[in-house]
Write an enzyme that holds these catalytic residues in place. Structure first.
Site, PDB file in Angstrom:
ATOM      1  N   ALA A  66     119.552 138.837  16.763  1.00 14.66           N
ATOM      2  CA  ALA A  66     118.543 139.526  15.955  1.00 14.66           C
ATOM      3  C   ALA A  66     117.182 139.009  16.400  1.00 14.66           C
ATOM      4  O   ALA A  66     117.066 137.888  16.905  1.00 14.66           O
ATOM      5  CB  ALA A  66     118.772 139.211  14.487  1.00 14.66           C
ATOM      6  N   GLY A 112     123.375 138.303  16.402  1.00 14.24           N
ATOM      7  CA  GLY A 112     123.589 139.731  16.130  1.00 14.24           C
ATOM      8  C   GLY A 112     124.152 140.496  17.316  1.00 14.24           C
ATOM      9  O   GLY A 112     124.791 141.534  17.129  1.00 14.24           O
ATOM     10  N   GLU A 115     127.732 139.832  17.155  1.00 20.12           N
ATOM     11  CA  GLU A 115     128.209 140.541  15.953  1.00 20.12           C
ATOM     12  C   GLU A 115     128.362 142.038  16.220  1.00 20.12           C
ATOM     13  O   GLU A 115     129.312 142.664  15.756  1.00 20.12           O
ATOM     14  CB  GLU A 115     127.255 140.279  14.780  1.00 20.12           C
ATOM     15  CG  GLU A 115     127.371 138.837  14.261  1.00 20.12           C
ATOM     16  CD  GLU A 115     126.345 138.499  13.207  1.00 20.12           C
ATOM     17  OE1 GLU A 115     125.135 138.567  13.513  1.00 20.12           O
ATOM     18  OE2 GLU A 115     126.739 138.163  12.082  1.00 20.12           O
ATOM     19  N   GLU A 135     123.292 130.768  14.826  1.00 23.21           N
ATOM     20  CA  GLU A 135     122.399 130.866  13.659  1.00 23.21           C
ATOM     21  C   GLU A 135     122.143 129.542  12.952  1.00 23.21           C
ATOM     22  O   GLU A 135     121.040 129.306  12.456  1.00 23.21           O
ATOM     23  CB  GLU A 135     122.959 131.896  12.651  1.00 23.21           C
ATOM     24  CG  GLU A 135     122.786 133.347  13.082  1.00 23.21           C
ATOM     25  CD  GLU A 135     123.883 133.875  13.982  1.00 23.21           C
ATOM     26  OE1 GLU A 135     124.713 133.070  14.479  1.00 23.21           O
ATOM     27  OE2 GLU A 135     123.936 135.090  14.198  1.00 23.21           O
TER      28      GLU A 135
HETATM   29  N1  COA Z   1     114.650 137.110  19.121  1.00 25.64           N
HETATM   30  C1  COA Z   1     113.404 137.312  19.595  1.00 25.64           C
HETATM   31  N2  COA Z   1     113.056 137.104  20.854  1.00 25.64           N
HETATM   32  C2  COA Z   1     113.993 136.647  21.695  1.00 25.64           C
HETATM   33  C3  COA Z   1     115.303 136.393  21.274  1.00 25.64           C
HETATM   34  C4  COA Z   1     115.629 136.645  19.926  1.00 25.64           C
HETATM   35  N3  COA Z   1     116.850 136.459  19.439  1.00 25.64           N
HETATM   36  N4  COA Z   1     116.020 135.921  22.328  1.00 25.64           N
HETATM   37  C5  COA Z   1     115.171 135.888  23.366  1.00 25.64           C
HETATM   38  N5  COA Z   1     113.946 136.321  22.992  1.00 25.64           N
HETATM   39  C6  COA Z   1     112.739 136.446  23.824  1.00 25.64           C
HETATM   40  C7  COA Z   1     112.085 135.103  24.056  1.00 25.64           C
HETATM   41  O1  COA Z   1     111.270 134.751  22.954  1.00 25.64           O
HETATM   42  C8  COA Z   1     111.293 135.384  25.316  1.00 25.64           C
HETATM   43  O2  COA Z   1     110.146 136.132  24.952  1.00 25.64           O
HETATM   44  P1  COA Z   1     108.693 135.747  25.608  1.00 25.64           P
HETATM   45  O3  COA Z   1     108.884 135.935  27.090  1.00 25.64           O
HETATM   46  O4  COA Z   1     107.767 136.742  24.996  1.00 25.64           O
HETATM   47  O5  COA Z   1     108.451 134.321  25.239  1.00 25.64           O
HETATM   48  C9  COA Z   1     112.205 136.327  26.084  1.00 25.64           C
HETATM   49  O6  COA Z   1     113.093 136.900  25.118  1.00 25.64           O
HETATM   50  C10 COA Z   1     113.039 135.650  27.151  1.00 25.64           C
HETATM   51  O7  COA Z   1     113.768 134.600  26.541  1.00 25.64           O
HETATM   52  P2  COA Z   1     113.733 133.072  27.046  1.00 25.64           P
HETATM   53  O8  COA Z   1     114.090 132.191  25.908  1.00 25.64           O
HETATM   54  O9  COA Z   1     112.445 132.803  27.765  1.00 25.64           O
HETATM   55  O10 COA Z   1     114.911 133.107  28.133  1.00 25.64           O
HETATM   56  P3  COA Z   1     115.810 131.891  28.596  1.00 25.64           P
HETATM   57  O11 COA Z   1     116.567 132.369  29.791  1.00 25.64           O
HETATM   58  O12 COA Z   1     114.990 130.650  28.754  1.00 25.64           O
HETATM   59  O13 COA Z   1     116.845 131.623  27.393  1.00 25.64           O
HETATM   60  C11 COA Z   1     118.389 132.263  25.638  1.00 25.64           C
HETATM   61  C12 COA Z   1     117.809 132.588  27.037  1.00 25.64           C
HETATM   62  C13 COA Z   1     119.281 133.445  25.248  1.00 25.64           C
HETATM   63  C14 COA Z   1     119.212 130.982  25.723  1.00 25.64           C
HETATM   64  C15 COA Z   1     117.222 132.088  24.642  1.00 25.64           C
HETATM   65  O14 COA Z   1     116.361 133.203  24.743  1.00 25.64           O
HETATM   66  C16 COA Z   1     117.664 131.973  23.204  1.00 25.64           C
HETATM   67  O15 COA Z   1     118.171 130.950  22.808  1.00 25.64           O
HETATM   68  N6  COA Z   1     117.441 133.035  22.396  1.00 25.64           N
HETATM   69  C17 COA Z   1     117.713 133.029  20.988  1.00 25.64           C
HETATM   70  C18 COA Z   1     119.209 133.147  20.731  1.00 25.64           C
HETATM   71  C19 COA Z   1     119.488 133.099  19.237  1.00 25.64           C
HETATM   72  O16 COA Z   1     119.311 132.098  18.582  1.00 25.64           O
HETATM   73  N7  COA Z   1     119.994 134.229  18.719  1.00 25.64           N
HETATM   74  C20 COA Z   1     120.397 134.324  17.362  1.00 25.64           C
HETATM   75  C21 COA Z   1     119.338 134.902  16.506  1.00 25.64           C
HETATM   76  S1  COA Z   1     119.855 134.953  14.816  1.00 25.64           S
END
Ligand code: COA
Length: 260
Positions: A66, A112, A115, A135
């Site tokens: 999400a 999500g 999910e 989460e």
């Molecule tokens: N919500 C909002 N933005 C998200 C996102 C999310 N769940 N997951 C990734 N993004 C965005 C990042 O903020 C970043 O945006 P920016 O370039 O404007 O800063 C972009 O997507 C790229 O992500 P980034 O974190 O730079 O890539 P990465 O390769 O370093 O890491 C992940 C990849 C998936 C490990 C990392 O993005 C992450 O942990 N995301 C969140 C996962 C999460 O907790 N999901 C559950 C949500 S309830």
């Protein structure tokens, strides 16, 4: 409805819905959830769509969860509404759709994203995919059905380990857990999903709809799945598809199901 965050492609009775926010790793914001609801509804109502495939754009992510930026300042009431509304319009909606839905997990399927994949009828992953429910690392729990569906798919101990550690598992571990049905190289992912869809679409869509209802009944509180199966089985005898399927078998030819 015009979509800002989705690409829809319908070909050979298969509709592919691609979530297209690659810069945000296809994170599910509210607009995307509404668009997905509409896209699934339209595809389900379209008689020429026999199977739906859902995937993410780019090579990195299916859906990285999400959109955290949208709910970071939510209150208790807003958080409750977020989960209830999302479950109703997307996650439960997909699970109970009459048209089979295959998740093609092409990369990160987190929160999500996992999910949504779990709400689909089954999942195929690329060998680059990573799955998890992170989460609790954000101080919240899965709210789009993840605590229930992950437990159903992999069992309580594995689900709680994944949820409590907030870790990710790779595609082969997901395969060994039964969370995904197949793992293939990324370039072969859509091809395999289309091959599976090709097998599905030859069969009676009316019977498939009945099978989805009967299988889902196993997971509904207060519903007797065996009774649901008996009723759904009986109803098949009144369909044109049943008449065609049995007649074609006896006439030693391939069935041409009218889908009625
Ligand atoms: N919500 C909002 N933005 C998200 C996102 C999310 N769940 N997951 C990734 N993004 C965005 C990042 O903020 C970043 O945006 P920016 O370039 O404007 O800063 C972009 O997507 C790229 O992500 P980034 O974190 O730079 O890539 P990465 O390769 O370093 O890491 C992940 C990849 C998936 C490990 C990392 O993005 C992450 O942990 N995301 C969140 C996962 C999460 O907790 N999901 C559950 C949500 S309830």
């Amino acid at each position: 409805m015009a979509y800002n965050n989705l690409i829809i492609n319908s070909e050979a009775n298969i509709t592919t819905i691609t979530i297209n926010r690659p810069k945000k790793l296809n994170a599910l914001n509210q607009d995307t959830i509404k668009e997905l609801h509409d896209a699934f509804k339209v595809a389900d109502a379209d008689k020429s769509t026999k199977v739906i495939i859902v995937t993410g754009s780019g090579e990195k992510a299916f859906i990285a969860g999400a959109d955290i930026s949208e709910f970071a300042d939510y209150s208790v009431e807003e958080g409750t509404h977020l989960a209830a509304n999302g479950q109703q319009i997307l996650f439960d909606f997909v699970e109970n759709l009459s048209t089979p839905v295959i998740a093609a997990i092409n990369g990160f399927a987190l929160g999500g994203g996992l999910e949504l994949a779990m709400a689909c009828h089954f999942r195929v992953a690329s060998n680059t995919a990573k799955m998890g429910l992170p989460e609790v690392s954000l101080g919240v729990i899965p709210g789009y059905g993840g605590t229930q569906r992950l437990t159903q798919l992999v069992g309580k101990g594995r689900a709680l380990e994944m949820i409590m550690t907030a870790g990710m598992i790779d595609a082969n571990k997901a395969l060994s857990f039964g969370l995904v049905n197949h793992v293939v190289p990324q370039e072969a992912l859509l091809e395999l999903c289309e091959t599976l869809a090709g097998k599905i679409k030859k069969n009676s869509s009316v019977a498939i709809r009945a099978a989805i209802t009967a299988v889902n009944a196993n997971f509904k509180t207060g519903v007797n799945g065996y009774q649901t199966e008996i009723t759904a089985f009986g109803n098949c005898f009144g369909t044109k598809d049943f008449e065609e399927g049995t007649t074609a078998f006896l006439e030693k030819r391939k069935a041409e199901f009218p889908g009625e």
